[in-house]
Design a protein around this motif. Structure first.
Motif, short mmCIF file in Angstrom:
data_model
loop_
_atom_site.label_atom_id
_atom_site.label_comp_id
_atom_site.label_asym_id
_atom_site.label_seq_id
_atom_site.Cartn_x
_atom_site.Cartn_y
_atom_site.Cartn_z
N GLN A 50 39.37 -34.57 46.93
CA GLN A 50 38.88 -35.78 46.27
C GLN A 50 39.66 -37.01 46.73
N ALA A 51 40.96 -36.84 46.92
CA ALA A 51 41.79 -37.95 47.41
C ALA A 51 41.35 -38.39 48.80
N ALA A 52 40.96 -37.45 49.64
CA ALA A 52 40.51 -37.78 51.00
C ALA A 52 39.22 -38.60 50.95
N ILE A 53 38.32 -38.24 50.04
CA ILE A 53 37.06 -38.98 49.90
C ILE A 53 37.33 -40.42 49.47
N VAL A 54 38.12 -40.57 48.41
CA VAL A 54 38.38 -41.91 47.87
C VAL A 54 39.20 -42.75 48.85
N ARG A 65 37.98 -53.12 44.49
CA ARG A 65 37.53 -52.13 45.47
C ARG A 65 37.41 -50.75 44.82
N LEU A 66 38.41 -50.37 44.03
CA LEU A 66 38.34 -49.09 43.33
C LEU A 66 37.19 -49.06 42.34
N ASN A 67 36.96 -50.17 41.65
CA ASN A 67 35.84 -50.23 40.72
C ASN A 67 34.53 -49.95 41.42
#
Length: 244
Positions: A66-70, A98-100
């Motif tokens: 999941q970290a790689a995707i984000v 950007r995170l939003n």
């Protein structure tokens, strides 16, 4: 930071207790909790009787995955979609903004329901048009699109097998809201393909400690870590985890 064994499992940091998902004619190994297998097998049988070949394309996902995707989306290496599922022409300069934008359709690591082994992304390969690749977008489920009938089947049948749609299943309603601009900033996109085994998911929800997960993520060396406290408000966490 030391995490309990329970939180390690709920955050995708420990695969203990996971088993391969049983689905016919699939060479890909997906992991789930054991109790999901029988329920999904029953849903596959129901789908067959309705004329669908139902398969899962995603199940358990680790914290690292999941970290790689984000991270890829945060760094502009993967497209970030707006509420209409169109790629943003330019990412916001502000890290929190950007995170939003990313969190409309992607949970942050540690906060994904796919860490729990209770959730599946499903589709019907038999309903995909020739040459069409799977997108996992709500546009695939709109009235007149190739997965619309699959979406109707899932809506009518998942509960009988112990599943539910944590992020909603009405693609046409999602499109209308996106077009009208009334979506809330913390509203997660509709995912008709995402089903969750309710009994297990509710158990995971009850055990999950949001503050612990937030502290772990904020103290990590991930590129977006400094911005997570600004976006992971209690309301946003509830939306991402589909808490009642």
């Amino acid at each position: 930071m030391t995490l309990s064994g329970t939180m390690q499992r709920l955050m995708g940091l420990d695969e203990e207790g996971l088993v391969p998902l049983v689905q016919p004619d699939s060479a890909r190994v997906l992991l789930v909790r054991p109790e999901v297998n029988a329920a999904f097998s029953e849903l596959i049988k129901r789908a067959q009787r309705a004329g669908f070949t139902l398969r899962a394309c995603s199940a358990y996902r680790s914290f690292a995955a999941q970290a790689a995707i984000v991270s890829a989306k945060f760094e502009g290496k993967r497209p970030v979609l707006d509420a209409l599922e169109q790629p943003l022409p330019q990412l916001p300069n502000d890290p929190a903004a950007r995170l939003n934008a990313i969190m409309r359709f992607s949970a942050l690591p540690g906060f994904s329901r796919h860490h729990w082994g209770s959730d599946l992304d499903v589709y019907a390969p038999s309903a995909l048009p020739l040459g069409q690749s799977l997108q996992l977008t709500y546009h695939e489920y709109l009235c007149g699109s190739y997965f619309h009938e699959l979406g109707e089947f899932l809506t009518e049948n998942v509960a009988a097998c112990g599943f539910y749609h944590p992020y909603g299943a009405d693609a046409d309603a999602m499109l209308r809201k996106a077009q009208s601009g009334v979506l809330k900033d913390n509203e997660v996109g509709c995912e008709p393909w995402h089903i969750s085994y309710r009994a297990l998911a509710e158990e995971c929800q009850a055990l999950f400690e949001p503050e612990v997960a937030l502290e772990y993520l904020a103290c990590s060396d991930l590129v977006f870590a400094p911005a997570v406290r600004a976006v992971l408000t209690p309301e946003r966490i509830a939306a991402v985890l589909a808490l009642d």
